[in-house]
Enzyme design. Structure first.
Site, mmCIF file in Angstrom:
data_model
loop_
_atom_site.group_PDB
_atom_site.id
_atom_site.type_symbol
_atom_site.label_atom_id
_atom_site.label_comp_id
_atom_site.label_asym_id
_atom_site.label_seq_id
_atom_site.Cartn_x
_atom_site.Cartn_y
_atom_site.Cartn_z
ATOM 1 N N PHE A 1 -5.460 -0.966 -1.878
ATOM 2 C CA PHE A 1 -5.399 0.441 -1.455
ATOM 3 C C PHE A 1 -4.991 1.363 -2.606
ATOM 4 C CE2 PHE A 1 -1.091 2.200 -1.076
ATOM 5 C CZ PHE A 1 -0.348 1.110 -1.460
ATOM 6 N N LYS A 2 -4.454 0.781 -3.689
ATOM 7 C CA LYS A 2 -4.025 1.632 -4.809
ATOM 8 C C LYS A 2 -5.198 2.385 -5.425
ATOM 9 C CE LYS A 2 0.337 -0.542 -5.758
ATOM 10 N NZ LYS A 2 0.332 -1.674 -4.780
ATOM 11 N N ASP A 3 -6.422 1.874 -5.224
ATOM 12 C CA ASP A 3 -7.593 2.595 -5.715
ATOM 13 C C ASP A 3 -7.713 3.986 -5.082
ATOM 14 O OD1 ASP A 3 -8.637 0.591 -7.423
ATOM 15 O OD2 ASP A 3 -9.601 -0.418 -5.739
#
Ligand code: PLP
Length: 467
Positions: free
Chosen positions: A112-114
């Site tokens: 999810f860091k993208d």
């Protein structure tokens, strides 16, 4: 003009551009907006039928409009999310009528860091281009952050990026996601030491004022306000859609490490989204669960778990919440945080905890149960989850057992193929890498091995970075 102020009250207030480029405030605090922009309920209702990028534009614009005009933001968002595998960006997957998984892993590095870093990469690009300036990004990673940051900054003209990882101590998928990026502005450094050694070296580089100025060092870690902002969007995207289906409010369950993701949910609620509860899910490193249960924040040694991206003992973004709990008294926050870093635990008083428990609840899932949840979810729903997502699902299911009338969206923070060993152990086979990463394991790698020695790393950064 929306200004950003420091949670420790002593730094100058800044506009959005300076806040994003600065990361940490000069008094050691974190930036938050002086006042939270509001979304009327009718507008949130309409979002049930809007596309992700449309919602993103509407949510983000009031936070950035002094520095990023509306049309620029439209283009920026399109560029940030064009590499996602699905145009839905953060699709909802129904497990039960009252339990959904929101898939946040469709970006280039499968975590999810993208969602946050692809946005941040475009924000930096635009702001640095306007200022005719450039930066050298340095960071330490134990896994997901490094690859997401590298993907966000690869090939950018105005940034060089140096990422330190502990040699031999990140998974092969995680390492290859970083080291197979061969653009000349990307530098991977394998440090002969631990993750703590990597982090200490990065901190020391920032504390070296001359080096920091000379190299125009910049950080993109999870305390950067622009990252939080990008994450607020998927809460509102999901909340509007669930409300449209059920007519009632929604709760979110968030596998948590640095408290950044769940804090973004708190911002969504502050903007006007009707959220019943934010569920904070921990693995065996359960400082936050112990805190929500007892009111006492006490760090212990970090123990490795099946969900390594949550193996954290100090959740830096919690400071932003503390600022609100203390009635936005920066002096109180500064005192508490200094005490916490040096002397140890702090406690919040019962009235404050009561206020907190209106919004948050928490739970803990150990490794044994994480494995069981991966197996059970596969068997019952024919759906593979990674260990971080499994921790969230466990806490979500416990909450639903107590509150059967609730509807929970549980956040899937990584693709199962990112943690193949844990998944294979639970279901008997390893998940397949998505098509765009199919040749990851055979591509050429590029990285430099260095000892855990500040001067050597600084020399390497000096030689590599374009000035
Ligand atoms: C970083 C990460 C987390 C923790 O997110 P925070 O914002 O630090 O709470 C959870 N799961 C995965 C897969 C991550 O990469």
């Amino acid at each position: 003009m929306l200004r950003y102020i420091s949670t420790r009250g002593a730094a100058q207030s800044l506009g959005f551009a300076d806040t994003a480029l600065a990361g940490l405030a000069s008094d050691g605090g974190l930036y938050v907006p002086e006042a939270c922009p509001q979304l009327p309920a009718s507008e949130i209702d309409n979002m049930a039928n809007q596309q992700y990028l449309e919602i993103a534009w509407r949510v983000i614009l009031p936070f950035v409009s002094d520095d990023i005009p509306s049309e620029d933001l439209v283009k920026l968002l399109r560029r940030a999310y064009k590499g996602f595998e699905t145009p839905e960006i953060a699709p909802l997957h129904r497990l039960e009528d009252n339990l959904y998984v929101q898939e946040l892993f469709h970006g280039p590095t499968l975590a999810f860091k993208d969602v946050a870093l692809q946005f941040l990469g475009q924000v930096f690009d635009l702001l640095l281009e306007k200022r005719k300036s450039r930066v050298t990004i340095v960071g330490a990673t134990s896994g997901d952050t490094g690859s997401a940051a590298i993907e966000a900054f690869r090939g950018k003209d105005n940034a060089d990026i140096f990422i330190l990882h502990p040699k031999g101590r990140v998974s092969e998928v995680q390492r290859r996601q970083m080291t197979t990026v061969i653009e000349p502005n990307v530098f991977n450094i394998a440090i002969e030491g631990s993750f703590d050694d990597c982090q200490d070296i990065v901190k020391a580089m920032f504390n070296d004022a001359r080096f920091r100025e000379e190299m125009r060092l910049s950080a993109v870690n999870s305390i950067n306000w622009a990252r939080i902002l990008a994450q607020v969007v998927y809460y509102i995207y999901a909340g509007a859609r669930i409300r449209d289906k059920t007519g009632g409010p929604v709760s979110f369950c968030v596998p948590t490490g640095n408290f950044g993701n769940v804090y973004a949910g708190y911002v969504a609620k502050s903007m006007g989204l009707e959220v019943e509860k934010l569920l904070v899910a921990s693995n065996r490193n359960d400082i936050l669960h112990r805190f929500f249960t007892t009111g006492r924040m006490q760090a212990m040694a970090v123990e490795p778990s099946l969900s390594p991206s949550m193996d954290i003992q100090i959740s830096s973004n919690f400071e932003r919440l503390l600022f609100d709990l203390y009635g936005r008294d920066g002096g109180m926050v500064a005192k508490t945080m200094k005490h916490f870093r040096s002397a140890g635990p702090f406690e919040l008083e019962e009235p404050v905890m009561k206020q907190l428990r209106e919004i948050f609840a928490s739970g803990r899932v150990d490794d044994a149960r994480t494995g069981e949840i991966i197996a059970h979810t596969y068997k019952k729903y024919d759906y593979l989850v990674d260990p971080h997502t499994a921790v969230g699902l466990g806490v979500a299911q416990d909450y639903l057992a107590q509150n059967p009338e609730a509807t929970v969206v549980s956040l899937a923070t990584a693709h199962p193929a990112k943690f193949p060993a844990a998944v294979e152990k639970s279901v008997g086979h390893a998940p397949e890498l998505p098509a765009h990463l199919a040749d990851l394991m055979t591509q050429q790698e590029k990285y430099t091995v260095l000892p855990a020695d500040l001067a050597k790393v600084q020399d390497f950064v000096r030689q590599g970075a374009r000035k």
